[in-house]
Design a protein around this motif. Structure first.
Motif, short mmCIF file in Angstrom:
data_model
loop_
_atom_site.label_atom_id
_atom_site.label_comp_id
_atom_site.label_asym_id
_atom_site.label_seq_id
_atom_site.Cartn_x
_atom_site.Cartn_y
_atom_site.Cartn_z
N ILE A 273 0.84 -1.20 0.00
CA ILE A 273 0.00 0.00 0.00
C ILE A 273 0.87 1.25 0.00
N PHE A 274 1.96 1.21 0.77
CA PHE A 274 2.92 2.32 0.76
C PHE A 274 3.46 2.53 -0.66
N ALA A 275 3.78 1.45 -1.35
CA ALA A 275 4.29 1.55 -2.72
C ALA A 275 3.23 2.14 -3.65
N LEU A 276 1.99 1.71 -3.51
CA LEU A 276 0.91 2.25 -4.34
C LEU A 276 0.74 3.75 -4.14
N ALA A 277 0.96 4.20 -2.91
CA ALA A 277 0.77 5.62 -2.60
C ALA A 277 1.97 6.47 -2.97
N ASN A 278 3.16 5.88 -3.00
CA ASN A 278 4.36 6.70 -3.13
C ASN A 278 5.22 6.43 -4.35
N ALA A 279 4.98 5.34 -5.06
CA ALA A 279 5.73 5.08 -6.29
C ALA A 279 4.98 5.61 -7.51
N ALA A 280 3.89 6.32 -7.27
CA ALA A 280 3.07 6.87 -8.36
C ALA A 280 3.71 8.14 -8.90
N VAL A 281 4.78 7.98 -9.67
CA VAL A 281 5.52 9.12 -10.22
C VAL A 281 5.04 9.38 -11.65
N PRO A 282 4.48 10.58 -11.93
CA PRO A 282 4.02 10.90 -13.29
C PRO A 282 5.21 11.22 -14.19
N VAL A 283 5.93 10.18 -14.62
CA VAL A 283 7.16 10.36 -15.39
C VAL A 283 6.89 11.14 -16.67
N LEU A 284 5.76 10.88 -17.33
CA LEU A 284 5.46 11.53 -18.60
C LEU A 284 5.22 13.02 -18.44
N GLY A 285 4.88 13.45 -17.24
CA GLY A 285 4.60 14.86 -17.03
C GLY A 285 5.75 15.65 -16.44
N LEU A 286 6.91 14.99 -16.25
CA LEU A 286 8.05 15.68 -15.66
C LEU A 286 8.80 16.50 -16.70
N PRO A 287 9.52 17.54 -16.27
CA PRO A 287 10.36 18.31 -17.20
C PRO A 287 11.39 17.41 -17.86
N PRO A 288 11.83 17.74 -19.09
CA PRO A 288 12.76 16.86 -19.82
C PRO A 288 14.05 16.55 -19.05
N GLY A 289 14.53 17.51 -18.25
CA GLY A 289 15.80 17.29 -17.57
C GLY A 289 15.69 16.51 -16.28
N ALA A 290 14.47 16.09 -15.89
CA ALA A 290 14.29 15.44 -14.60
C ALA A 290 14.99 14.09 -14.52
N LEU A 291 15.05 13.37 -15.65
CA LEU A 291 15.66 12.05 -15.65
C LEU A 291 17.17 12.12 -15.48
N ALA A 292 17.76 13.27 -15.77
CA ALA A 292 19.20 13.44 -15.60
C ALA A 292 19.52 14.52 -14.58
N ALA A 293 18.58 14.80 -13.68
CA ALA A 293 18.78 15.81 -12.66
C ALA A 293 19.79 15.33 -11.62
N PRO A 294 20.47 16.25 -10.93
CA PRO A 294 21.44 15.83 -9.92
C PRO A 294 20.85 14.91 -8.85
N VAL A 295 19.61 15.16 -8.43
CA VAL A 295 19.00 14.30 -7.42
C VAL A 295 18.81 12.89 -7.96
N THR A 296 18.28 12.79 -9.19
CA THR A 296 18.06 11.48 -9.81
C THR A 296 19.37 10.72 -9.94
N LEU A 297 20.39 11.38 -10.48
CA LEU A 297 21.68 10.72 -10.68
C LEU A 297 22.36 10.39 -9.35
N GLY A 298 22.25 11.30 -8.38
CA GLY A 298 22.88 11.06 -7.09
C GLY A 298 22.29 9.87 -6.37
#
Length: 396
Positions: A273-298
């Motif tokens: 249930i925790f995963a259902l509530a918190n892994a719901a990331v709208p990847v398609l709606g993120l800015p283009p640089g989000a996948l290579a952002a410092p937080v993501t890479l770190g």
């Protein structure tokens, strides 16, 4: 020919009893959350999670309420293993303790190499190991993984969890309400008093624990830590010849009884249930640089590279210096595979993400992507290495 009188195997019971099943359910929940978040009903799903039910939103009830049961189980496991389990003696603690230390320090440093300023608050995200996922992978490998390595992994994950609990308490507390904190202290003293008085019924502990949770929720220290505090007061000692009507007595332990009762509900309900509530990331709606952002890479690099360097590197140094012995029947390649599996950091990593970036949905999304990507890569690499290693010759 099948004997009609022979009882049919209970498929559900066998599934629940399989070591890999909890990990499979968690994977399914995480995939389901991602699909929902990136489907046409994604906005409605997000709205539902933020709908308020009483004083908290649905998401908060999951993260602050249900997850307290997860932390209660973690606390019970830590106490049980420290007092009479795999961490009950210093020789048993040394290797997993050193490896766990490396597995926390190096990922944090790698994350900070990518992040400065406000995003540095996420330094603890890649430090955690998800024991359900990691042990699930080892279960899929069967006899290719020596039992000694499974014990090592479980002990390391328990120490890892203890470190994460301490980090949450020390570094992710935003504000403090002294009256509520004082009330929580009184509730904790009451729990200790129940233990000292020899109370073996679980009900009084649960009632006072509920009061402790409410006060912790208002105090500013994360409410889920009430679960750990409660766990440490549950009696572990056995009382032969006595029965309290709750399964405690006749040689059973209140702590082990509660641990057994929580094991499957937490693994198959709370954490998914925790995963259902918190892994719901709208990847398609993120800015283009989000996948290579410092937080993501770190986060991704911390989990994949940092855990391997920290766990395997520190364990190897400890063995070569004669501080600890390699697990029986395990080779270096198998230890490397185990270090990779330690990079699966799903549940606790996402939980720390919510605390590190409470007011930034974008940074939360970037960190979650890093957690998912790093955990997936670490799990696949660990599985491949351990499958190839097979029964590597033992080394001293």
């Amino acid at each position: 020919m099948t004997n009609p009188d022979r009882p049919r195997p209970n498929i559900i019971r066998r599934f629940l009893g399989s070591p890999s099943s909890a990990g499979l359910v968690l994977i399914a929940a995480a995939i389901g959350a991602l699909v929902l978040a990136n489907s046409p009903i994604g906005p409605g799903y997000a709205t539902m999670l933020h709908a308020r039910f009483g004083p908290l939103s649905l998401e908060q009830w999951v993260n602050d309420g249900l997850m307290t049961l997860f932390f209660l189980l973690v606390g019970l496991e830590i106490k049980g293993e420290m007092l009479e389990g795999e961490l009950s003696t210093w020789p048993r603690r040394i290797l997993p303790g050193i490896a766990a230390s490396g597995g926390m320090i190096v990922p944090a440093l790698i994350y900070l190499a990518f992040n400065r300023g406000p995003t540095a608050a996420g330094w603890a995200i890649p430090m955690a190991t998800d024991i359900a996922f990691a042990l699930g992978v080892t279960a899929l490998l069967g006899r290719r993984v020596p039992a000694s390595l499974r014990i090592f992994l479980a002990a390391l994950a328990i120490i890892d969890d203890l470190g994460a609990v301490l980090i949450i308490a020390l570094f992710y507390t935003t504000h403090l309400s002294l009256p509520d904190l004082a009330g929580a202290g009184v509730a904790l003293v009451a729990l200790i008093g129940l233990n000292r008085l020899g109370v073996r019924h679980l009900s009084p502990y649960m009632l006072v624990g509920l009061v402790l949770w409410g006060l912790m929720l208002r105090s500013g220290i994360h409410a889920t830590l009430a679960g750990v505090m409660l766990a440490f007061t549950i009696p572990l000692d056995r009382t032969p010849g006595r029965s309290d009507g709750h399964g405690n007595g006749d040689g059973t332990s209140p702590l082990r009884t509660l641990e057994h009762r929580l094991d499957r509900p937490v693994a198959f309900l709370v954490v998914p249930i925790f995963a259902l509530a918190n892994a719901a990331v709208p990847v398609l709606g993120l800015p283009p640089g989000a996948l290579a952002a410092p937080v993501t890479l770190g986060v991704a690099a911390g989990l994949l590279i940092g855990k391997i360097m920290g766990v395997f590197g520190f364990a190897t140094i400890a063995v070569r210096l004669g501080l600890a012995a390699m697990p029986a029947g395990a080779g270096r390649l198998q230890m490397l595979g185990m270090a990779c599996l330690c990079g699966i950091g799903f549940t606790m990593s996402i939980f720390i993400t919510l605390l590190a970036f409470p007011d930034s949905p974008l940074l939360q999304a970037e960190a979650k992507i890093g957690v998912l990507a790093g955990s997936l890569a670490a799990g696949m690499l660990g599985y491949a290495i351990l499958r190839r290693a097979g029964r590597a010759p033992a080394i001293g």
